[in-house]
Design a protein around this motif. Structure first.
Motif, PDB file in Angstrom:
ATOM      1  N   ASP A 199       0.817  -1.218   0.000  1.00 13.96           N
ATOM      2  CA  ASP A 199       0.000   0.000   0.000  1.00 13.96           C
ATOM      3  C   ASP A 199       0.852   1.270   0.000  1.00 13.96           C
ATOM      4  OD1 ASP A 199       0.597  -1.031   2.761  1.00 13.96           O
ATOM      5  OD2 ASP A 199      -0.317   0.866   3.386  1.00 13.96           O
ATOM      6  N   MET A 200       2.176   1.147   0.051  1.00  9.83           N
ATOM      7  CA  MET A 200       3.002   2.345   0.231  1.00  9.83           C
ATOM      8  C   MET A 200       3.452   2.940  -1.107  1.00  9.83           C
ATOM      9  SD  MET A 200       5.079   1.529   3.693  1.00  9.83           S
ATOM     10  CE  MET A 200       5.531   3.258   3.876  1.00  9.83           C
ATOM     11  N   ALA A 201       3.763   4.250  -1.075  1.00 10.26           N
ATOM     12  CA  ALA A 201       3.882   5.032  -2.313  1.00 10.26           C
ATOM     13  C   ALA A 201       5.002   4.562  -3.243  1.00 10.26           C
ATOM     14  CB  ALA A 201       4.084   6.502  -1.969  1.00 10.26           C
ATOM     15  N   ILE A 202       6.200   4.336  -2.715  1.00  6.16           N
ATOM     16  CA  ILE A 202       7.320   4.104  -3.638  1.00  6.16           C
ATOM     17  C   ILE A 202       7.129   2.800  -4.408  1.00  6.16           C
ATOM     18  CG2 ILE A 202       9.798   3.561  -3.705  1.00  6.16           C
ATOM     19  CD1 ILE A 202      10.242   5.938  -1.843  1.00  6.16           C
ATOM     20  N   GLY A 203       6.693   1.747  -3.730  1.00  9.49           N
ATOM     21  CA  GLY A 203       6.423   0.489  -4.434  1.00  9.49           C
ATOM     22  C   GLY A 203       5.343   0.671  -5.489  1.00  9.49           C
ATOM     23  N   ARG A 204       4.335   1.464  -5.158  1.00  9.92           N
ATOM     24  CA  ARG A 204       3.248   1.705  -6.119  1.00  9.92           C
ATOM     25  C   ARG A 204       3.775   2.484  -7.325  1.00  9.92           C
ATOM     26  NH1 ARG A 204      -0.112   5.073  -3.134  1.00  9.92           N
ATOM     27  NH2 ARG A 204      -1.489   5.218  -4.899  1.00  9.92           N
ATOM     28  N   MET A 205       4.704   3.410  -7.065  1.00 11.16           N
ATOM     29  CA  MET A 205       5.285   4.178  -8.186  1.00 11.16           C
ATOM     30  C   MET A 205       6.097   3.265  -9.109  1.00 11.16           C
ATOM     31  SD  MET A 205       6.632   7.665  -6.374  1.00 11.16           S
ATOM     32  CE  MET A 205       5.491   8.749  -5.519  1.00 11.16           C
ATOM     33  N   ILE A 206       6.924   2.423  -8.502  1.00 12.15           N
ATOM     34  CA  ILE A 206       7.770   1.534  -9.321  1.00 12.15           C
ATOM     35  C   ILE A 206       6.865   0.585 -10.125  1.00 12.15           C
ATOM     36  CG2 ILE A 206       9.481  -0.336  -9.236  1.00 12.15           C
ATOM     37  CD1 ILE A 206      10.728   1.068  -6.784  1.00 12.15           C
ATOM     38  N   ARG A 207       5.837   0.061  -9.457  1.00  7.06           N
ATOM     39  CA  ARG A 207       4.918  -0.859 -10.139  1.00  7.06           C
ATOM     40  C   ARG A 207       4.225  -0.158 -11.301  1.00  7.06           C
ATOM     41  NH1 ARG A 207       2.604  -2.233  -5.790  1.00  7.06           N
ATOM     42  NH2 ARG A 207       4.219  -3.684  -5.216  1.00  7.06           N
ATOM     43  N   ALA A 208       3.804   1.089 -11.086  1.00  8.84           N
ATOM     44  CA  ALA A 208       3.131   1.839 -12.156  1.00  8.84           C
ATOM     45  C   ALA A 208       4.078   2.053 -13.341  1.00  8.84           C
ATOM     46  CB  ALA A 208       2.632   3.178 -11.616  1.00  8.84           C
ATOM     47  N   ALA A 209       5.340   2.393 -13.028  1.00 10.82           N
ATOM     48  CA  ALA A 209       6.311   2.615 -14.104  1.00 10.82           C
ATOM     49  C   ALA A 209       6.508   1.336 -14.920  1.00 10.82           C
ATOM     50  CB  ALA A 209       7.647   3.071 -13.518  1.00 10.82           C
ATOM     51  N   LEU A 210       6.567   0.209 -14.234  1.00 10.15           N
ATOM     52  CA  LEU A 210       6.887  -1.047 -14.922  1.00 10.15           C
ATOM     53  C   LEU A 210       5.701  -1.642 -15.664  1.00 10.15           C
ATOM     54  CD1 LEU A 210       9.196  -2.756 -12.267  1.00 10.15           C
ATOM     55  CD2 LEU A 210       9.816  -1.282 -14.181  1.00 10.15           C
ATOM     56  N   THR A 211       4.508  -1.409 -15.144  1.00  9.43           N
ATOM     57  CA  THR A 211       3.330  -2.024 -15.771  1.00  9.43           C
ATOM     58  C   THR A 211       2.606  -1.065 -16.714  1.00  9.43           C
ATOM     59  OG1 THR A 211       1.854  -1.292 -13.994  1.00  9.43           O
ATOM     60  CG2 THR A 211       2.897  -3.471 -13.726  1.00  9.43           C
ATOM     61  N   GLY A 212       2.861   0.247 -16.541  1.00  5.57           N
ATOM     62  CA  GLY A 212       2.124   1.233 -17.341  1.00  5.57           C
ATOM     63  C   GLY A 212       0.732   1.517 -16.797  1.00  5.57           C
ATOM     64  N   GLU A 213       0.357   0.842 -15.683  1.00  2.67           N
ATOM     65  CA  GLU A 213      -0.949   1.078 -15.048  1.00  2.67           C
ATOM     66  C   GLU A 213      -0.838   2.314 -14.166  1.00  2.67           C
ATOM     67  OE1 GLU A 213      -3.857  -0.960 -14.623  1.00  2.67           O
ATOM     68  OE2 GLU A 213      -3.154  -2.127 -16.355  1.00  2.67           O
ATOM     69  N   PRO A 214      -1.638   3.362 -14.411  1.00  5.96           N
ATOM     70  CA  PRO A 214      -1.473   4.588 -13.625  1.00  5.96           C
ATOM     71  C   PRO A 214      -1.708   4.360 -12.138  1.00  5.96           C
ATOM     72  CG  PRO A 214      -3.035   4.910 -15.421  1.00  5.96           C
ATOM     73  CD  PRO A 214      -2.728   3.443 -15.383  1.00  5.96           C
ATOM     74  N   MET A 215      -0.982   5.104 -11.338  1.00  8.42           N
ATOM     75  CA  MET A 215      -1.215   5.085  -9.887  1.00  8.42           C
ATOM     76  C   MET A 215      -1.873   6.404  -9.487  1.00  8.42           C
ATOM     77  SD  MET A 215       2.342   6.063  -8.050  1.00  8.42           S
ATOM     78  CE  MET A 215       1.528   6.574  -6.561  1.00  8.42           C
ATOM     79  N   THR A 216      -2.590   6.364  -8.372  1.00  7.58           N
ATOM     80  CA  THR A 216      -3.248   7.578  -7.896  1.00  7.58           C
ATOM     81  C   THR A 216      -2.327   8.325  -6.942  1.00  7.58           C
ATOM     82  OG1 THR A 216      -5.362   6.443  -8.053  1.00  7.58           O
ATOM     83  CG2 THR A 216      -5.326   8.471  -6.743  1.00  7.58           C
ATOM     84  N   VAL A 217      -2.128   9.617  -7.231  1.00  9.43           N
ATOM     85  CA  VAL A 217      -1.428  10.496  -6.290  1.00  9.43           C
ATOM     86  C   VAL A 217      -2.492  11.330  -5.585  1.00  9.43           C
ATOM     87  CG1 VAL A 217       0.124  12.484  -6.092  1.00  9.43           C
ATOM     88  CG2 VAL A 217       0.692  10.606  -7.649  1.00  9.43           C
ATOM     89  N   PHE A 218      -2.524  11.256  -4.279  1.00  3.77           N
ATOM     90  CA  PHE A 218      -3.486  12.050  -3.507  1.00  3.77           C
ATOM     91  C   PHE A 218      -2.879  13.427  -3.230  1.00  3.77           C
ATOM     92  CE2 PHE A 218      -4.573   7.628  -2.686  1.00  3.77           C
ATOM     93  CZ  PHE A 218      -5.934   7.639  -2.943  1.00  3.77           C
TER      94      PHE A 218
END
Ligand code: NAD
Length: 336
Positions: A199-218
């Motif tokens: 659930d934490m931001a940096i892992g979500r950012m890396i995952r978004a970069a690698l998969t191309g699936e956008p992440m939500t920034v609050f």
């Protein structure tokens, strides 16, 4: 993690307990202690993140010195702590956003009541020291250049309130006139690195970069954070174990800050791919700013962060690539 411990001249006792050993930070602390030859009892209910549990425990279970007690800390007794020198208390219900609403009872149980039980059991068993995991979320303030430990806490989320209560509770146990147990509370500033919670931001950012699936920034992305590499947090725990103090509260951060927007750019550079994002309004409890003043940590426990944000991001990316949790990650070579 052993390379992160260079410069930590610690004597590690024969028997230690790590609560929350199946979690992100607790598993690293346990692994470091095992590396120093300590017999480690990990206590964890193993309920919070079933996927993460196996992944985090696997490196610990390779050591003969490791034993896991799957239990809720609400049921812990002095028996578990017999012969133990230091308890590293990392178990907690984390997460700011989910602390509002119906799950608040879990936060009270795991962050406050469980800490009370740990302290009672530690005192009854004659434990010398408890190192307690607290959080920058106890501060809440934004009108200072950096948070130092003398600031009056003013948490902005139910999670922050429970972490402050847990920290203070541990300290009052150690301040009883008849107490033999000592307490060092460590206020961590946003921790990242291998095994970071999903659930934490940096892992979500890396995952978004690698998969191309956008992440939500609050929020608008201009919020600033002091991000701390997990190896530095492990080192702070080991230093706190040996520090010459009866009670203390110290920040564990870097003293450096970055905006979320700049962090997105850095993750893009390290992964070699842009991080796709969508923006959503800031959520209740999100603070605009955190920055650790680390002078007290240096004075009391001899701590200073050692791992830069770029280096730490590379290590988290390498781990995500090696563990194969992200489609396409194996093909990415971190840029140095
Ligand atoms: P995590 O959720 O990965 O690990 C916590 C572990 O505690 C889990 O394995 C969970 O099963 C266990 N646990 C929770 N309640 C329990 C209970 N009642 N009995 C037994 N086990 C229980 O969390 P983390 O990110 O590794 O955080 C570790 C500690 O650091 C927590 O105290 C957290 O509040 C604190 N902290 C973390 C951060 C961060 O950025 N990750 C920042 C500040 C403070």
């Amino acid at each position: 993690m052993s390379d992160d411990l260079a410069g930590a001249p610690v004597t590690v006792p024969g028997r230690t307990v790590v609560t929350g050993a199946a979690g992100f930070i607790g598993s690293h602390v346990a692994e470091a202690l095992l590396g120093y030859g300590s017999q480690v009892l990990g206590i964890d209910s193993c309920l919070r993140d079933p996927d993460g549990v196996g992944r985090n425990l696997a490196p610990l279970e390779r050591h003969d010195g490791f034993r896991l007690l799957r239990a809720d800390l609400l049921d812990v007794t002095a028996e578990e702590f017999e012969g133990v020198d230091t308890v590293f208390h990392l178990a907690a219900q984390p997460g700011v956003r989910t602390s509002w609403g119906s799950r608040f009872g879990q936060y009270c149980d795991s962050n406050i009541l469980a800490t009370h039980r740990v302290m009672e059991a530690a005192a009854a068993a004659g434990v010398r020291r408890v190192v307690v995991s607290s959080s920058s979320s106890v501060y809440g303030r934004t009108d200072v250049a950096a948070f130092d430990e003398s600031l009056a806490p003013s948490p902005m989320s139910p999670y922050g309130v429970t972490k402050l209560a847990g920290e203070q509770l541990a300290l009052v146990h150690a301040m009883r006139p008849d107490a033999t147990v000592s307490v060092i509370a460590l206020r961590y500033f946003t921790v990242y690195g291998p095994r970071q919670r999903d659930d934490m931001a940096i892992g979500r950012m890396i995952r978004a970069a690698l998969t191309g699936e956008p992440m939500t920034v609050f929020g608008d992305g201009r919020q600033q954070r002091d991000f701390t590499f997990v190896g530095d947090v492990v080192r702070a725990n080991l230093l706190a174990m040996g520090a010459d103090a009866r009670t203390a509260v110290v920040n564990v951060g870097t003293g450096e800050i970055v905006t979320v927007l700049d962090l997105l750019d850095l993750v893009g550079e390290v992964t070699g791919r842009p991080v796709p994002v969508t923006f959503a309004p800031a959520e209740a409890g999100d603070v605009p700013f955190t920055r650790a003043d680390v002078k007290e940590a240096e004075r009391v426990i001899g701590y200073r962060s050692a791992v830069s944000l770029r280096e730490g991001l590379q290590r988290q990316l390498e781990w995500m690539s090696a563990t194969g949790g992200v489609p396409g990650a194996a093909q990415v070579r971190p840029s140095r």
